[in-house]
Design an enzyme around this catalytic site. Structure first.
Site, PDB file in Angstrom:
ATOM      1  N   GLU A 298      49.036  24.013  35.229  1.00  0.00           N
ATOM      2  CA  GLU A 298      47.709  24.357  34.720  1.00  0.00           C
ATOM      3  C   GLU A 298      46.645  23.569  35.485  1.00  0.00           C
ATOM      4  OE1 GLU A 298      45.982  23.791  30.435  1.00  0.00           O
ATOM      5  OE2 GLU A 298      47.897  24.846  30.358  1.00  0.00           O
TER       6      GLU A 298
ATOM      7  N   LYS B 139      50.568  46.661  44.624  1.00  0.00           N
ATOM      8  CA  LYS B 139      50.413  48.100  44.906  1.00  0.00           C
ATOM      9  C   LYS B 139      50.353  48.281  46.423  1.00  0.00           C
ATOM     10  CE  LYS B 139      48.502  48.869  40.307  1.00  0.00           C
ATOM     11  NZ  LYS B 139      47.353  49.317  39.481  1.00  0.00           N
TER      12      LYS B 139
ATOM     13  N   THR C 235      45.356  43.832  42.175  1.00  0.00           N
ATOM     14  CA  THR C 235      46.764  43.525  41.979  1.00  0.00           C
ATOM     15  C   THR C 235      47.289  43.138  43.352  1.00  0.00           C
ATOM     16  OG1 THR C 235      47.419  45.787  42.482  1.00  0.00           O
ATOM     17  CG2 THR C 235      47.084  45.264  40.159  1.00  0.00           C
TER      18      THR C 235
ATOM     19  N   TYR D  11      55.137  23.673  35.390  1.00  0.00           N
ATOM     20  CA  TYR D  11      53.818  23.920  34.797  1.00  0.00           C
ATOM     21  C   TYR D  11      52.762  23.414  35.763  1.00  0.00           C
ATOM     22  CZ  TYR D  11      53.238  26.055  30.290  1.00  0.00           C
ATOM     23  OH  TYR D  11      53.108  26.984  29.303  1.00  0.00           O
TER      24      TYR D  11
ATOM     25  N   ARG E 193      54.596  41.317  42.059  1.00  0.00           N
ATOM     26  CA  ARG E 193      53.760  41.758  40.937  1.00  0.00           C
ATOM     27  C   ARG E 193      52.808  40.623  40.586  1.00  0.00           C
ATOM     28  NH1 ARG E 193      55.707  46.275  39.595  1.00  0.00           N
ATOM     29  NH2 ARG E 193      53.944  46.566  38.211  1.00  0.00           N
TER      30      ARG E 193
ATOM     31  N   ASP F 105      37.129  46.471  41.382  1.00  0.00           N
ATOM     32  CA  ASP F 105      38.560  46.356  41.102  1.00  0.00           C
ATOM     33  C   ASP F 105      39.293  47.183  42.164  1.00  0.00           C
ATOM     34  OD1 ASP F 105      41.135  46.531  40.184  1.00  0.00           O
ATOM     35  OD2 ASP F 105      40.606  47.091  38.126  1.00  0.00           O
TER      36      ASP F 105
HETATM   37  C1  LIG Z   1      46.996  48.990  38.223  1.00  0.00           C
HETATM   38  C2  LIG Z   1      45.584  48.667  37.905  1.00  0.00           C
HETATM   39  C3  LIG Z   1      45.261  47.591  37.067  1.00  0.00           C
HETATM   40  C4  LIG Z   1      46.283  46.854  36.256  1.00  0.00           C
HETATM   41  O1  LIG Z   1      47.182  46.136  36.964  1.00  0.00           O
HETATM   42  P1  LIG Z   1      48.421  45.437  36.189  1.00  0.00           P
HETATM   43  O2  LIG Z   1      48.990  44.544  37.225  1.00  0.00           O
HETATM   44  O3  LIG Z   1      49.313  46.527  35.748  1.00  0.00           O
HETATM   45  O4  LIG Z   1      47.847  44.663  35.049  1.00  0.00           O
HETATM   46  C5  LIG Z   1      43.928  47.284  36.898  1.00  0.00           C
HETATM   47  N1  LIG Z   1      42.967  47.992  37.518  1.00  0.00           N
HETATM   48  C6  LIG Z   1      43.244  49.054  38.304  1.00  0.00           C
HETATM   49  C7  LIG Z   1      42.131  49.805  38.951  1.00  0.00           C
HETATM   50  C8  LIG Z   1      44.565  49.430  38.518  1.00  0.00           C
HETATM   51  O5  LIG Z   1      44.828  50.494  39.273  1.00  0.00           O
END
Ligand SMILES: *Cc1c(COP(=O)(O)O)cnc(C)c1O
Length: 478
Positions: A66, A273, A270, A64, A279, A241
Site C-alpha cells: 500500500e 485488451k 485496461t 502488501y 488483466r 477511457d
Molecule cells: C472493458 C472496459 C472497462 C472495464 O474493464 P474491466 O477491466 O473489466 O474492469 C471499462 N471501460 C471500458 C471503455 C471498457 O471497454
C-alpha cells in the site's frame, strides 16, 4: 526464448499445481486447448505473451505494498518499488504521459481512481482551502457534511450505451451512475458517427464537472482535440477511457487528434485488451492530477497486486517495440478487411464500416436478434458477443447487434486474406439462422434455428483456418 524453455516452464508449473489440486491443473490445460480451438472475435480479449503470463506466478503475490513508489505503508517493498517504477516508466515513455499510475486492478477500478482524483482536485481541495483546513480530518462535522454532499452532487457527461459507451461512464447499474448525475451524448441517427455538435450543446446546457470520452463498441475514431475544446469551453475535465483501443494508441495507429493522451487531463485504460498485457488497469494523467491519482490505494483500491504490476512492466516493454507497432497496424488492417468481407456479402454494419479494431454488425437485416446471432455463431465455433446498436429496438439483453474485433486473431497471426474467410463464415451462419419459437409457437427473441449441417461445416472450416495459426506455438504441454 526457445520453444523448449517455455514448454518446460509451463509444464513444470502444472506439475507443481497438479500435486496439490489436479482439477485446477487440468482446467488450466483444458483452457489452453479450448482457446486454441476457438475462433475468438471478442473485441475485448487477446492473448498475452508467455513472458507476461509467467511474470504473474510468483512470490510478488505475497507482498502488501500500500502506498506509492518509495512511500509505502509497509516495510520491505524495495522490489515492488522496482517493478512498479519500471512499469510506470514504460507507460510514460510509451504514451508520452507526464504521470502513470499502474496499480488499478481493472478498468473499472482505474475509472474509479480517476473519478475520485477529479473530485478531490476540483471539489475537495478548493473546499479545504476555503476552510483553511489541510486535511478532511480538520473539518468540523458540519463542514464535512457539506463537503460530502458536494462530492455526491456532481455531473458527468458520457457516451450513451447504445452508441458504444461503457456502463462505468455514469450509468445507473454501475457505481458511477449512483455517484454522478449523468447525461449522455450519442451518435448521429443518419451516419452513426459521433455527433460533436450535439455533444457541444449538451455540455453547454448541462455544465458537467467531467466529460468522459471513450467506448467499447464504437467502430470509428474519436477526435479528442475537439472534445477537449468542448470540455474547456464549459470548464469540464476531459477524461478518456481508452480501455478498448489502448493498443492502437501504444502502437501509434491513433495519433494526433485521435491520440487521447495529449488532449485529456486524465486517461484510463485496461491493460489486457488491445494492449495485450495482464488483466489490469492503469491511469495516465497531467501533473496537476498526479498527487490525487496516486491516492487511488487506499482511496478506492485494495492493496496493489505486485505480481500483476510486474507483468504490466513486461507487457509495456513489449508494447514499446517496432513489432508491437506492426501488430497494432495489422489489427486495424484486419478489422477493415473483415468489414469489407461482410459488406460485400450483404451484411449491415453500424456506421457502414470501421476505422479501429472492431466491427458492429446490425443483424436485424438477417431477421434475427443479437442473442440469436451470438448463439448461432457459437454453435459454429465462432466466439463473439451480442451488443446493442444505436436506438436498438431489442434492448440491452437481446440486442440487434454482434460485436467482433480483431486483436486476438491478429495476435495468432491471421491476416487480411483470412479475414475474408472469417467474414464468409460469419455471413454463412447468420444467413442460415432463423428465429426460433416459444412453446406456444410465438416468435422468440432468444432461441434460434440453425441447420446442424451448416454449423458443423462452419466449425470444421474455422478449425482448419486456425490450424495454420497455432496459439502459443512455443508452448507444448505434452
Ligand atoms: C472493458 C472496459 C472497462 C472495464 O474493464 P474491466 O477491466 O473489466 O474492469 C471499462 N471501460 C471500458 C471503455 C471498457 O471497454
Amino acid at each position: 526464448m526457445s520453444i523448449s524453455t517455455e514448454s518446460t516452464a509451463f509444464r513444470a508449473a502444472l506439475d507443481v499445481i497438479r500435486s496439490v489440486e489436479p482439477r485446477v491443473a487440468d482446467a488450466i490445460g483444458q483452457e489452453l486447448a479450448d482457446q486454441r480451438e476457438s475462433l475468438k472475435l471478442i473485441a475485448s480479449e487477446n492473448y498475452a505473451s508467455p513472458a507476461v503470463l509467467l511474470t504473474m506466478g510468483n512470490w510478488f503475490s505475497d507482498k502488501y505494498a500500500e502506498g506509492t513508489i518509495g512511500r509505502r505503508f509497509y516495510a520491505g517493498c524495495r522490489n515492488v518499488d522496482t517493478v512498479e517504477s519500471v512499469a510506470a516508466e514504460h507507460a510514460k515513455a510509451l504514451f508520452g504521459a507526464p504521470h502513470a499510475y499502474v496499480q488499478p486492478h481493472s478498468g473499472i477500478d482505474a475509472n474509479l481512481v480517476a473519478f475520485w482524483a477529479i473530485l478531490a482536485a476540483k471539489i475537495e481541495a478548493p473546499f479545504l482551502t476555503e476552510h483553511t483546513a489541510k486535511h478532511v480530518n480538520d473539518l468540523s462535522e458540519e463542514d464535512w457534511a457539506v463537503l460530502r454532499r458536494a462530492l455526491g452532487d456532481q455531473r458527468m457527461l458520457g457516451m450513451s450505451l447504445d452508441a458504444g459507451g461503457h456502463l462505468t461512464h455514469g450509468f445507473r447499474p454501475n457505481i458511477s451512475g449512483k455517484m454522478f448525475e449523468q447525461r449522455s451524448y450519442g451518435t448521429d441517427h443518419q451516419t452513426g458517427l459521433l455527433d460533436y455538435d450535439a455533444l457541444r450543446s449538451a455540455a453547454r446546457e448541462f455544465r458537467p464537472l467531467i466529460i468522459v470520452a471513450g467506448y467499447s463498441a464504437y467502430p470509428r475514431l474519436v477526435n479528442f482535440r475537439l472534445v477537449r475544446e468542448i470540455a474547456d469551453e464549459v470548464g469540464a475535465t476531459l477524461m478518456v477511457d481508452m480501455a478498448h483501443f489502448a493498443g492502437l494508441v501504444a502502437g501509434k495507429v491513433l495519433t494526433g487528434d485521435f491520440d487521447p493522451v495529449p488532449h485529456a487531463q486524465i486517461v484510463t485504460t485496461t491493460t489486457h485488451k488491445s494492449l495485450r498485457g495482464p488483466r489490469g488497469g492503469m491511469v495516465l494523467c497531467q501533473p496537476e492530477l498526479a498527487e490525487q491519482v496516486d491516492r487511488g490505494c487506499p482511496m478506492v483500491l485494495g492493496g496493489p497486486l505486485p505480481h500483476v504490476m510486474a507483468a504490466k512492466a513486461v507487457a509495456l516493454a513489449e508494447a514499446r517495440t517496432p513489432d508491437f507497432q506492426n501488430y497494432a497496424q495489422r489489427i486495424v488492417d484486419n478489422s477493415r478487411a473483415l468489414a469489407e468481407g461482410l459488406l460485400k456479402r450483404g451484411a449491415t454494419l453500424v456506421t457502414g464500416g470501421t476505422d479501429n479494431h472492431l466491427v458492429l454488425i446490425d443483424v436485424s437485416s438477417y431477421g434475427i436478434t443479437g442473442r440469436q446471432a451470438e448463439a448461432a455463431l457459437l454453435d459454429s465455433g465462432v466466439v463473439t458477443n451480442r451488443n446493442s446498436v444505436p436506438q436498438d429496438p431489442n434492448g440491452a439483453w437481446y440486442t440487434s447487434g454482434v460485436r467482433i474485433g480483431t486483436p486476438a486473431l491478429t495476435t495468432r497471426g491471421l491476416g487480411t486474406a483470412e479475414m475474408d474467410e472469417v467474414a464468409a463464415l460469419i455471413h454463412t451462419v447468420l444467413d442460415a439462422t432463423t428465429q426460433g419459437t416459444t412453446k406456444s409457437g410465438a416468435p422468440s427473441k432468444a432461441t434460434h434455428v440453425l441447420d446442424a449441417k451448416v454449423s458443423e461445416s462452419v466449425a470444421t472450416q474455422a478449425a482448419e483456418l486456425l490450424s495454420g495459426f497455432p496459439l502459443y506455438p512455443s508452448v507444448d504441454l505434452g
